[in-house]
Scaffold this active site. Structure first.
Site, PDB file in Angstrom:
ATOM      1  CB  CYS A 129     -31.021  74.059 -14.778  1.00 18.49           C
ATOM      2  SG  CYS A 129     -30.572  73.139 -16.248  1.00 18.49           S
ATOM      3  CD  GLU A 189     -27.209  74.889 -12.282  1.00 17.22           C
ATOM      4  OE1 GLU A 189     -28.326  74.334 -12.365  1.00 17.22           O
ATOM      5  OE2 GLU A 189     -26.179  74.418 -12.774  1.00 17.22           O
ATOM      6  CD  GLU A 223     -35.691  65.632 -14.989  1.00 15.88           C
ATOM      7  OE1 GLU A 223     -36.397  64.610 -15.105  1.00 15.88           O
ATOM      8  OE2 GLU A 223     -34.443  65.613 -14.995  1.00 15.88           O
ATOM      9  CB  CYS A 269     -26.933  77.043 -15.706  1.00 18.23           C
ATOM     10  SG  CYS A 269     -28.470  76.139 -15.509  1.00 18.23           S
ATOM     11  CG  ASN A 274     -33.169  68.763 -11.321  1.00 13.32           C
ATOM     12  OD1 ASN A 274     -33.208  68.613 -10.114  1.00 13.32           O
ATOM     13  ND2 ASN A 274     -32.880  67.772 -12.145  1.00 13.32           N
ATOM     14  CB  CYS A 299     -26.070  73.009 -18.533  1.00 17.45           C
ATOM     15  SG  CYS A 299     -27.440  74.179 -18.413  1.00 17.45           S
TER      16      CYS A 299
END
Ligand code: THU
Length: 132
Positions: A53, A55, A44, A90, A42, A87
């Protein structure tokens, strides 16, 4: 590659996570149907909505290297007490390419659960909705 090897690749990738806001480092290892593995973490951002993310980072690496067919993905967060599930966003991004791929969601203690992506994103909205 065994499940354990794919999980280890995801755990290694989580060490590169840039997660100063959540403190929740995530790693993903995406295995393509040709056996190639792409990892992601990830990334940010101070503008929280611009966060990527793990993925999606792995998918972007794979697609930009010419791979669009995926077999499995392992998702790991060492800090998590729960299995690290993908999530909704994703799930949608993975489903674009391989709706029936396998998802390995890993817990901090190394235990993991396995799902077919189409169980996690049932009756998905996909390319068939757009193609005439
Ligand atoms: N995160 C992922 O990398 N993958 C997911 O599927 C769920 C959430 C990241 C985004 C954010 O940096 C942190 O976990 C906390 O939500």
């Amino acid at each position: 590659m065994t499940d354990r090897e794919l999980i280890q690749a995801a755990a290694d990738a989580s060490k590169n996570a840039y997660a100063p806001y959540s403190g929740f480092a995530v790693g993903a290892a995406l295995e393509c149907t040709d056996g190639t593995v792409f990892t992601g973490c990830n990334v940010e951002n101070a503008a929280y909505g611009s966060t990527m993310c793990a993925e999606q980072a792995a998918v972007a690496k794979a697609v930009s290297e010419g791979r669009r067919s995926f077999r499995r993905i392992a998702i790991v967060s060492a800090s998590g007490k729960e299995y690290c599930m993908p999530c909704g966003s994703c799930r949608q991004v993975l489903s674009e390419f391989s709706p029936d791929m396998e998802v390995l969601a890993v817990r901090g203690d190394g235990r993991y659960v396995s799902y077919a992506l189409d169980e996690l994103l049932f009756h998905s909205y996909n390319r068939d909705n757009l193609l005439r």
